[in-house]
Design a protein around this motif. Structure first.
Motif, PDB file in Angstrom:
ATOM      1  N   VAL A  46      37.541  47.567  10.381  1.00  0.00           N
ATOM      2  CA  VAL A  46      38.226  47.367  11.612  1.00  0.00           C
ATOM      3  C   VAL A  46      39.835  48.029  11.605  1.00  0.00           C
ATOM      4  CG1 VAL A  46      39.154  45.851  13.521  1.00  0.00           C
ATOM      5  CG2 VAL A  46      36.950  45.733  12.736  1.00  0.00           C
ATOM      6  N   ILE A  47      40.439  47.581  10.454  1.00  0.00           N
ATOM      7  CA  ILE A  47      41.670  48.122  10.337  1.00  0.00           C
ATOM      8  C   ILE A  47      41.649  49.605   9.944  1.00  0.00           C
ATOM      9  CG2 ILE A  47      43.505  48.023   8.188  1.00  0.00           C
ATOM     10  CD1 ILE A  47      43.313  45.591   9.956  1.00  0.00           C
ATOM     11  N   ILE A  48      40.743  50.198   9.276  1.00  0.00           N
ATOM     12  CA  ILE A  48      40.388  51.625   9.111  1.00  0.00           C
ATOM     13  C   ILE A  48      40.440  52.331  10.382  1.00  0.00           C
ATOM     14  CG2 ILE A  48      39.232  53.594   8.415  1.00  0.00           C
ATOM     15  CD1 ILE A  48      38.543  51.815   5.919  1.00  0.00           C
ATOM     16  N   ALA A  49      39.526  51.805  11.330  1.00  0.00           N
ATOM     17  CA  ALA A  49      39.431  52.344  12.680  1.00  0.00           C
ATOM     18  C   ALA A  49      40.618  52.316  13.551  1.00  0.00           C
ATOM     19  CB  ALA A  49      38.173  51.637  13.311  1.00  0.00           C
ATOM     20  N   LEU A  50      41.098  51.264  13.634  1.00  0.00           N
ATOM     21  CA  LEU A  50      42.598  51.081  14.409  1.00  0.00           C
ATOM     22  C   LEU A  50      43.452  51.833  13.941  1.00  0.00           C
ATOM     23  CD1 LEU A  50      42.175  47.379  15.474  1.00  0.00           C
ATOM     24  CD2 LEU A  50      41.494  49.267  16.833  1.00  0.00           C
ATOM     25  N   SER A  51      43.798  51.596  12.388  1.00  0.00           N
ATOM     26  CA  SER A  51      44.613  52.774  11.759  1.00  0.00           C
ATOM     27  C   SER A  51      44.432  53.973  12.187  1.00  0.00           C
ATOM     28  CB  SER A  51      44.725  52.558  10.415  1.00  0.00           C
ATOM     29  OG  SER A  51      45.781  53.040   9.683  1.00  0.00           O
ATOM     30  N   TYR A  52      43.254  54.730  11.964  1.00  0.00           N
ATOM     31  CA  TYR A  52      42.900  56.005  11.945  1.00  0.00           C
ATOM     32  C   TYR A  52      43.079  56.363  13.753  1.00  0.00           C
ATOM     33  CZ  TYR A  52      40.076  60.195  12.078  1.00  0.00           C
ATOM     34  OH  TYR A  52      39.469  61.662  12.188  1.00  0.00           O
ATOM     35  N   GLY A  53      42.784  55.552  14.762  1.00  0.00           N
ATOM     36  CA  GLY A  53      42.833  55.821  15.943  1.00  0.00           C
ATOM     37  C   GLY A  53      44.287  55.812  16.458  1.00  0.00           C
ATOM     38  N   ALA A  54      45.035  55.018  16.021  1.00  0.00           N
ATOM     39  CA  ALA A  54      46.369  54.654  16.319  1.00  0.00           C
ATOM     40  C   ALA A  54      47.372  55.825  15.905  1.00  0.00           C
ATOM     41  CB  ALA A  54      46.855  53.223  15.785  1.00  0.00           C
ATOM     42  N   THR A  55      46.839  56.177  14.512  1.00  0.00           N
ATOM     43  CA  THR A  55      47.639  57.432  13.916  1.00  0.00           C
ATOM     44  C   THR A  55      47.528  58.614  14.797  1.00  0.00           C
ATOM     45  OG1 THR A  55      47.544  56.254  11.773  1.00  0.00           O
ATOM     46  CG2 THR A  55      47.866  58.667  11.771  1.00  0.00           C
ATOM     47  N   PHE A  56      46.132  58.806  15.054  1.00  0.00           N
ATOM     48  CA  PHE A  56      45.596  60.034  16.020  1.00  0.00           C
ATOM     49  C   PHE A  56      46.278  60.012  17.084  1.00  0.00           C
ATOM     50  CE2 PHE A  56      41.488  62.107  17.576  1.00  0.00           C
ATOM     51  CZ  PHE A  56      42.174  63.291  17.850  1.00  0.00           C
ATOM     52  N   ILE A  57      46.204  59.032  17.927  1.00  0.00           N
ATOM     53  CA  ILE A  57      46.845  59.068  19.376  1.00  0.00           C
ATOM     54  C   ILE A  57      48.121  58.509  19.375  1.00  0.00           C
ATOM     55  CG2 ILE A  57      46.494  57.833  21.680  1.00  0.00           C
ATOM     56  CD1 ILE A  57      44.286  59.640  20.695  1.00  0.00           C
ATOM     57  N   ASP A 186      49.476  49.436  12.140  1.00  0.00           N
ATOM     58  CA  ASP A 186      48.620  50.200  13.197  1.00  0.00           C
ATOM     59  C   ASP A 186      47.700  49.534  13.831  1.00  0.00           C
ATOM     60  OD1 ASP A 186      49.861  52.558  12.274  1.00  0.00           O
ATOM     61  OD2 ASP A 186      48.528  53.359  10.880  1.00  0.00           O
ATOM     62  N   ALA A 187      46.881  48.592  13.109  1.00  0.00           N
ATOM     63  CA  ALA A 187      46.109  47.602  13.843  1.00  0.00           C
ATOM     64  C   ALA A 187      46.304  46.856  14.906  1.00  0.00           C
ATOM     65  CB  ALA A 187      45.184  46.868  12.598  1.00  0.00           C
ATOM     66  N   PHE A 188      47.687  46.350  14.478  1.00  0.00           N
ATOM     67  CA  PHE A 188      48.481  45.476  15.481  1.00  0.00           C
ATOM     68  C   PHE A 188      48.641  46.165  16.704  1.00  0.00           C
ATOM     69  CE2 PHE A 188      52.615  44.191  17.076  1.00  0.00           C
ATOM     70  CZ  PHE A 188      52.265  43.002  17.650  1.00  0.00           C
ATOM     71  N   GLN A 189      49.299  47.420  16.430  1.00  0.00           N
ATOM     72  CA  GLN A 189      49.839  48.383  17.640  1.00  0.00           C
ATOM     73  C   GLN A 189      48.483  49.176  18.342  1.00  0.00           C
ATOM     74  OE1 GLN A 189      52.014  50.584  15.041  1.00  0.00           O
ATOM     75  NE2 GLN A 189      53.776  49.379  15.082  1.00  0.00           N
ATOM     76  N   GLY A 190      47.493  49.399  17.633  1.00  0.00           N
ATOM     77  CA  GLY A 190      46.169  49.724  18.149  1.00  0.00           C
ATOM     78  C   GLY A 190      45.823  48.895  19.209  1.00  0.00           C
ATOM     79  N   THR A 191      45.857  47.512  18.948  1.00  0.00           N
ATOM     80  CA  THR A 191      45.311  46.481  19.877  1.00  0.00           C
ATOM     81  C   THR A 191      46.204  46.426  21.189  1.00  0.00           C
ATOM     82  OG1 THR A 191      44.580  44.907  18.049  1.00  0.00           O
ATOM     83  CG2 THR A 191      44.901  44.005  19.885  1.00  0.00           C
ATOM     84  N   MET A 193      47.852  49.010  22.306  1.00  0.00           N
ATOM     85  CA  MET A 193      47.604  50.134  22.963  1.00  0.00           C
ATOM     86  C   MET A 193      46.414  50.042  23.962  1.00  0.00           C
ATOM     87  SD  MET A 193      48.512  52.572  19.824  1.00  0.00           S
ATOM     88  CE  MET A 193      47.598  54.269  20.452  1.00  0.00           C
ATOM     89  N   LEU A 194      45.465  49.483  23.357  1.00  0.00           N
ATOM     90  CA  LEU A 194      43.972  49.441  23.964  1.00  0.00           C
ATOM     91  C   LEU A 194      44.369  48.479  25.237  1.00  0.00           C
ATOM     92  CD1 LEU A 194      41.165  50.172  24.106  1.00  0.00           C
ATOM     93  CD2 LEU A 194      40.603  48.060  22.499  1.00  0.00           C
ATOM     94  N   ILE A 195      44.814  47.305  25.087  1.00  0.00           N
ATOM     95  CA  ILE A 195      45.166  46.499  26.180  1.00  0.00           C
ATOM     96  C   ILE A 195      46.097  47.356  27.331  1.00  0.00           C
ATOM     97  CG2 ILE A 195      46.345  44.321  27.074  1.00  0.00           C
ATOM     98  CD1 ILE A 195      45.775  43.161  24.221  1.00  0.00           C
ATOM     99  N   LEU A 349      55.742  48.573  25.583  1.00  0.00           N
ATOM    100  CA  LEU A 349      55.178  48.207  24.085  1.00  0.00           C
ATOM    101  C   LEU A 349      54.170  49.045  23.938  1.00  0.00           C
ATOM    102  CD1 LEU A 349      55.474  44.020  24.580  1.00  0.00           C
ATOM    103  CD2 LEU A 349      57.281  45.760  23.501  1.00  0.00           C
ATOM    104  N   THR A 350      53.296  49.345  24.822  1.00  0.00           N
ATOM    105  CA  THR A 350      52.134  50.166  24.441  1.00  0.00           C
ATOM    106  C   THR A 350      52.606  51.645  23.931  1.00  0.00           C
ATOM    107  OG1 THR A 350      50.788  49.260  26.296  1.00  0.00           O
ATOM    108  CG2 THR A 350      50.013  51.548  25.543  1.00  0.00           C
ATOM    109  N   LEU A 351      53.704  51.925  24.522  1.00  0.00           N
ATOM    110  CA  LEU A 351      54.148  53.365  24.004  1.00  0.00           C
ATOM    111  C   LEU A 351      54.903  53.098  22.752  1.00  0.00           C
ATOM    112  CD1 LEU A 351      54.084  56.093  25.212  1.00  0.00           C
ATOM    113  CD2 LEU A 351      56.449  55.947  26.097  1.00  0.00           C
TER     114      LEU A 351
END
Length: 521
Positions: A46-57, A186-191, A193-195, A349-351
């Motif tokens: 989950v950390i990998i996925a959210l970090s990858y996604g949050a880094t990408f986006i 990244d994982a915290f920030q990705g969460t 962002m999703l919300i 906060l999302t941004l």
């Protein structure tokens, strides 16, 4: 909209405190150079996925590409398709597993280091490191601009001050915590962002009367397309541009292919694969990464396009006119005018999360490239934590200066330029390197240099979007570009990547044929 300063300040301080605490936890777990560079190679799926996604986006996708969707329409949704199909499924399945396996076996700690050890060529590491150090600040500056552009009107502070504070705060936890801190935050920030993006979609649909009403209204606005865009092939905000027109080439070759293909060879994303404990972790990460990317890009492009409906209904203007001609200002303006005050705070906060997650990854990638791959390659000093911390600070300062010098409406363009260059220079050599049993060093060198050079030549002398502001072609030949339409709208990735790939494949095949003879001798 004037946001309650006390509410905003309190929430931002809570967010920053949480981010710094999580970064501190990452710092406490960072005991070695391997922890600092590749997060100890045991990250949770989950950390990998959210970090990858949050880094990408990042703010580039939300602010820059959201603004482009407002300007050019929903044809950008094709980028979401590529982001999921290529950026997640293909990246994790085809490249992720092999990268993890080889990275572990060779103890590679950066993307250039991985290329060096696969091909047994220090020169490759220098070239890859040089490309990263020279080009990544452009992308980093775009992310900084995106965050600062929203902070400026929301908090009512000076743009330059917002940009500098933003850069320094993000660099703080990266410098001390390394990649573990980066991925945790990244994982915290990705969460967040999703919300935030989920709520943004819902409130936007409410603002335009629902999906059916909003989409119908946007379709009926086709006659409001600016003449400058209509003359270049734009037919409306819910339809594709005319096939083969300048706008079609811009949307498909630059915005869709430039990012959709370019993501495969992003150094800061490739490193995420090397943090996984095993291939099962990468398989599980896909289940989180795919929906995450769908919500991030799909929502940004949909909301961007629908903002035209809101602005026209409330001010009689389309989005680009309401924003004074600045594409990068469309999304911040829409959020501040159309959303309830509490959501402006949430989206802030999302941004911040989107920008800080990508910024932290880029700071880490640039700093390690400067120190590990260029300054101290092959030396013990290359693994010094203090040296890497200094490298991150240096690259942060350079990126901030560049952000202050860049023009308006540059976020999406700078993103596409960086990702396109990475694809043209790195992708063929990277793909062959992780799959070929005997990858040719010569082929990789020629492919990487050819891809980078052809990309630069096409950018500087043929692609009007960059050639005109650069002015190099004008200075040398007295022309804005050396070729006319439609070539001026064809992105460099369409030209440079196939050439780089052909060079790689042809020379790799030749090396394979020569190998038996050399062995016999």
């Amino acid at each position: 909209m004037a946001v309650n300063t006390l509410t905003m300040t309190a929430l931002v301080l809570i967010y920053l405190a949480a981010t710094l605490i999580i970064g501190y936890l990452g710092y406490k777990k960072t005991k070695s150079s391997e922890d600092y560079l590749v997060a100890g190679r045991c990250s949770h799926p989950v950390i990998i996925a959210l970090s990858y996604g949050a880094t990408f986006i990042s703010t580039s996708a939300i602010i820059g590409f959201g603004g482009q969707a407002a300007n050019l329409g929903m044809s950008l949704i094709w980028l979401t398709v590529l982001n999921i199909g290529v950026g997640i499924l293909l990246a994790f399945v085809l490249f992720g597993k092999k990268t993890r396996e080889i990275g572990h076996r060779l103890s590679a700690v950066t993307f250039p280091d991985l290329m060096c050890k696969i091909y047994k060529s220090p020169v490759l590491q220098y070239i890859a490191g040089f490309i990263i150090v020279v080009s990544m600040p452009l992308y980093t500056a775009a992310i900084l601009i995106g965050g600062a552009r929203f902070i400026e009107p929301t908090l009512g502070i000076d743009y330059t001050t917002a940009l500098i504070l933003f850069a320094v705060i993000t660099a703080g936890y990266v410098v001390f915590g390394g990649l573990i801190a980066v991925m945790y935050t990244d994982a915290f920030q990705g969460t967040i962002m999703l919300i935030g993006m989920t709520v943004l979609l819902a409130l936007t649909l409410v603002a335009v009367g629902g999906w059916t009403t909003g989409a119908t209204a946007l379709t009926n606005m086709a006659d409001l397309v600016p003449k400058a865009l209509a003359s270049q092939g734009m037919t409306g905000w819910t339809t594709m541009p005319e096939l083969g027109s300048p706008i079609w080439f811009t949307v498909i070759t630059t915005l869709v292919l430039g990012v959709g293909i370019g993501v495969l060879a992003q150094p800061q994303l490739v490193v995420r694969f090397m943090t996984a404990k095993d291939n099962k972790s990468l398989n599980r990460a896909i289940l989180v990464g795919g929906p995450f990317i769908l919500m991030m890009t799909g929502v940004a492009f949909t909301v961007g396009a629908l903002s035209n409906v809101y602005f026209y209904q409330t001010s009689g203007k389309i989005a680009i006119d309401a924003a004074g001609g600045n594409v990068d200002a469309i999304m911040p303006l829409f959020i501040n005018q159309a959303m309830p005050e509490i959501f402006v705070v949430i989206f802030m906060l999302t941004l911040l999360s989107a920008a800080m997650s990508t910024l932290s990854a880029l700071y880490h990638a640039m700093g390690t490239a400067l120190i590990c791959d260029l300054w101290g390659r092959g030396k013990e000093c290359a693994l010094s934590l203090k040296a890497h911390q200094a490298g991150i600070v240096i690259m942060m300062v350079l990126s901030t200066i560049l952000a202050l010098l860049m023009p308006i409406s540059i976020i999406a363009r700078a993103t596409v330029m960086f990702m396109g260059l990475c694809a043209c220079a790195f992708l063929p050599a990277f793909a062959v390197g992780v799959y070929a049993k005997a990858p040719s060093t010569k082929a990789a060198l020629y492919s990487m240099v050819t891809g980078a050079v052809v990309w630069f030549v096409w950018t500087a002398f043929f692609h009007a979007a960059e050639a005109k502001p650069l002015g190099l072609c004008q200075a040398l030949f007295g022309k804005v570009t050396l070729l006319g339409a439609p070539w001026t709208a064809v992105d460099p990735i369409v030209i440079a990547l196939p050439i780089s790939l052909i060079v790689m494949v042809v020379m790799q095949v030749q090396a394979g044929k020569a190998q038996p003879a050399a062995t016999a001798v």
